[in-house]
Design a protein around this motif. Structure first.
Motif, PDB file in Angstrom:
ATOM      1  N   ASP A  46      -8.959  -6.957   4.364  1.00  0.00           N
ATOM      2  CA  ASP A  46      -8.029  -8.008   3.805  1.00  0.00           C
ATOM      3  C   ASP A  46      -7.251  -7.489   3.053  1.00  0.00           C
ATOM      4  OD1 ASP A  46      -6.521 -10.024   3.249  1.00  0.00           O
ATOM      5  OD2 ASP A  46      -8.016 -11.167   2.270  1.00  0.00           O
ATOM      6  N   TRP A  47      -6.021  -6.945   3.634  1.00  0.00           N
ATOM      7  CA  TRP A  47      -4.935  -6.263   2.816  1.00  0.00           C
ATOM      8  C   TRP A  47      -4.364  -7.299   1.793  1.00  0.00           C
ATOM      9  CZ3 TRP A  47      -5.403  -1.245   2.215  1.00  0.00           C
ATOM     10  CH2 TRP A  47      -5.960  -0.435   3.232  1.00  0.00           C
ATOM     11  N   GLY A  48      -4.495  -8.412   1.869  1.00  0.00           N
ATOM     12  CA  GLY A  48      -3.737  -9.357   1.064  1.00  0.00           C
ATOM     13  C   GLY A  48      -2.550  -9.612   1.190  1.00  0.00           C
ATOM     14  N   VAL A  49      -1.659  -8.953   2.156  1.00  0.00           N
ATOM     15  CA  VAL A  49      -0.342  -9.263   2.279  1.00  0.00           C
ATOM     16  C   VAL A  49      -0.067  -8.877   3.811  1.00  0.00           C
ATOM     17  CG1 VAL A  49       0.592  -8.674   0.028  1.00  0.00           C
ATOM     18  CG2 VAL A  49       0.328  -6.708   1.721  1.00  0.00           C
ATOM     19  N   THR A  70       3.758  -1.759   2.660  1.00  0.00           N
ATOM     20  CA  THR A  70       3.553  -0.483   3.274  1.00  0.00           C
ATOM     21  C   THR A  70       1.945  -0.086   3.079  1.00  0.00           C
ATOM     22  OG1 THR A  70       5.857   0.143   3.034  1.00  0.00           O
ATOM     23  CG2 THR A  70       4.129   1.903   3.506  1.00  0.00           C
ATOM     24  N   VAL A  71       1.065   0.332   4.158  1.00  0.00           N
ATOM     25  CA  VAL A  71      -0.182   0.867   3.984  1.00  0.00           C
ATOM     26  C   VAL A  71      -0.174   2.265   4.006  1.00  0.00           C
ATOM     27  CG1 VAL A  71      -2.333   1.054   5.149  1.00  0.00           C
ATOM     28  CG2 VAL A  71      -1.149  -1.469   4.878  1.00  0.00           C
ATOM     29  N   ARG A  72      -0.892   2.787   3.171  1.00  0.00           N
ATOM     30  CA  ARG A  72      -1.325   4.380   3.155  1.00  0.00           C
ATOM     31  C   ARG A  72      -2.720   4.331   3.056  1.00  0.00           C
ATOM     32  NH1 ARG A  72       2.805   8.530   1.352  1.00  0.00           N
ATOM     33  NH2 ARG A  72       4.732   7.228   0.660  1.00  0.00           N
ATOM     34  N   ALA A 112       3.172  -2.229  -8.345  1.00  0.00           N
ATOM     35  CA  ALA A 112       1.597  -2.737  -8.219  1.00  0.00           C
ATOM     36  C   ALA A 112       1.251  -2.473  -6.749  1.00  0.00           C
ATOM     37  CB  ALA A 112       1.659  -4.347  -8.331  1.00  0.00           C
ATOM     38  N   VAL A 113      -0.147  -2.131  -6.318  1.00  0.00           N
ATOM     39  CA  VAL A 113      -0.581  -1.792  -5.118  1.00  0.00           C
ATOM     40  C   VAL A 113      -2.067  -2.764  -5.093  1.00  0.00           C
ATOM     41  CG1 VAL A 113       0.555   0.343  -5.017  1.00  0.00           C
ATOM     42  CG2 VAL A 113      -1.944   0.020  -5.840  1.00  0.00           C
ATOM     43  N   ARG A 114      -2.347  -3.108  -4.005  1.00  0.00           N
ATOM     44  CA  ARG A 114      -3.731  -3.626  -3.624  1.00  0.00           C
ATOM     45  C   ARG A 114      -4.550  -2.260  -3.175  1.00  0.00           C
ATOM     46  NH1 ARG A 114      -6.898  -8.198  -2.539  1.00  0.00           N
ATOM     47  NH2 ARG A 114      -8.108  -8.298  -0.838  1.00  0.00           N
ATOM     48  N   PHE A 132     -16.200   7.645   0.707  1.00  0.00           N
ATOM     49  CA  PHE A 132     -15.624   6.469   0.896  1.00  0.00           C
ATOM     50  C   PHE A 132     -14.083   6.875   1.424  1.00  0.00           C
ATOM     51  CE2 PHE A 132     -18.590   5.342  -2.247  1.00  0.00           C
ATOM     52  CZ  PHE A 132     -18.801   3.675  -2.166  1.00  0.00           C
ATOM     53  N   LEU A 133     -13.711   5.716   2.206  1.00  0.00           N
ATOM     54  CA  LEU A 133     -12.298   5.799   2.774  1.00  0.00           C
ATOM     55  C   LEU A 133     -11.500   5.032   1.629  1.00  0.00           C
ATOM     56  CD1 LEU A 133     -12.715   4.513   6.303  1.00  0.00           C
ATOM     57  CD2 LEU A 133     -12.149   7.082   5.497  1.00  0.00           C
ATOM     58  N   HIS A 134     -10.185   5.896   1.269  1.00  0.00           N
ATOM     59  CA  HIS A 134      -9.316   5.249   0.695  1.00  0.00           C
ATOM     60  C   HIS A 134      -7.986   4.589   1.000  1.00  0.00           C
ATOM     61  CE1 HIS A 134      -6.123   5.953  -2.564  1.00  0.00           C
ATOM     62  NE2 HIS A 134      -6.701   4.866  -3.062  1.00  0.00           N
ATOM     63  N   GLY A 135      -7.590   3.652   0.729  1.00  0.00           N
ATOM     64  CA  GLY A 135      -6.163   3.321   1.123  1.00  0.00           C
ATOM     65  C   GLY A 135      -5.373   2.267   0.172  1.00  0.00           C
ATOM     66  N   PHE A 136      -4.265   2.006   0.357  1.00  0.00           N
ATOM     67  CA  PHE A 136      -3.397   0.899  -0.173  1.00  0.00           C
ATOM     68  C   PHE A 136      -2.470   0.346   0.344  1.00  0.00           C
ATOM     69  CE2 PHE A 136      -1.547   4.912  -1.540  1.00  0.00           C
ATOM     70  CZ  PHE A 136      -0.118   4.648  -1.635  1.00  0.00           C
ATOM     71  N   VAL A 137      -1.906  -0.776  -0.131  1.00  0.00           N
ATOM     72  CA  VAL A 137      -0.859  -1.369   0.363  1.00  0.00           C
ATOM     73  C   VAL A 137      -0.003  -1.777  -0.974  1.00  0.00           C
ATOM     74  CG1 VAL A 137      -1.821  -3.706   0.328  1.00  0.00           C
ATOM     75  CG2 VAL A 137       0.013  -3.476   1.910  1.00  0.00           C
ATOM     76  N   THR A 138       1.418  -1.675  -0.655  1.00  0.00           N
ATOM     77  CA  THR A 138       2.091  -1.587  -1.812  1.00  0.00           C
ATOM     78  C   THR A 138       2.497  -3.163  -1.991  1.00  0.00           C
ATOM     79  OG1 THR A 138       4.006  -1.086  -0.470  1.00  0.00           O
ATOM     80  CG2 THR A 138       3.265   0.581  -1.771  1.00  0.00           C
TER      81      THR A 138
END
Length: 190
Positions: free
Chosen positions: A157-160, A58-60, A81-83, A118-124
């Motif tokens: 590259d979200w890595g997943v 899931t991306v936020r 954990a998140v990226r 900066f923009l901020h986001g993460f993927v679980t």
């Protein structure tokens, strides 16, 4: 506190020292005086946020707040954990349009310091990932901005594999960076 540079000089990885014993550990995750002296971070945090995301992939994001309510953030993972991703959108910056990604987990204890602009986001990466972050300004809906997580100009590259079905309406309908009336500008020395 271990302080590591990233590919973008203003974004830092902060890894607090952990003091462990049979009970678990203790860690000082923020000390304004230490980080002002050792990393040049002089942030006055005024709001703490917490999010829980149930499903992996899931991306936020990507999010930021614009002036006059722009925010710097200090982000860490309390569970799972998140990226975590920070993308430079400061016009005139040598790293404009570039991004860094860092795995934050409850296990590694890393934190990511993300300055204004900066923009901020993460993927679980795990189920039930919990993110905790400090902000230098309170939430201001009139200054809140979302940019597409899959913007081709950023090419993150979200890595997943991202589960696009888990996107919020705000993130699903976010515009491209090119459509954003960007107020973040870095003065270029002449």
């Amino acid at each position: 506190m271990q302080i590591d540079a990233t590919a973008i000089a203003d974004v830092l990885i902060l890894t607090p020292r952990r003091f462990a014993d049979d009970r678990g550990f203790f860690s000082e995750v923020w000390n304004r005086e230490t980080l002002r002296r050792e990393a040049g971070i002089d942030a006055a945090f005024v709001q703490d946020n917490q999010s829980l995301t149930r499903a992996p992939g899931t991306v936020r994001g990507l999010h930021c707040q614009t002036p006059p309510r722009a925010q710097a953030k200090l982000v860490r993972c309390g569970r799972g954990a998140v990226r975590d991703v920070a993308a430079d959108i400061r016009k005139g910056s040598d790293t404009y349009g570039q991004w860094v990604a860092v795995e934050l987990s409850a296990e590694n204890g890393r934190q990511l310091y993300i300055p204004e602009g900066f923009l901020h986001g993460f993927v679980t990466l795990t189920p039930d990932a919990e993110l905790l972050y400090k902000c230098t300004d309170t939430y201001a809906p009139e200054c809140d901005v979302s940019i597409r997580y899959d913007d081709p100009d950023l090419a993150i590259d979200w890595g997943v594999t991202v589960d696009a079905g888990q996107l919020s309406a705000k993130d699903r309908d976010a515009p491209a960076l090119a459509a954003f009336d960007n107020p973040f500008v870095v003065e270029v020395a002449r």
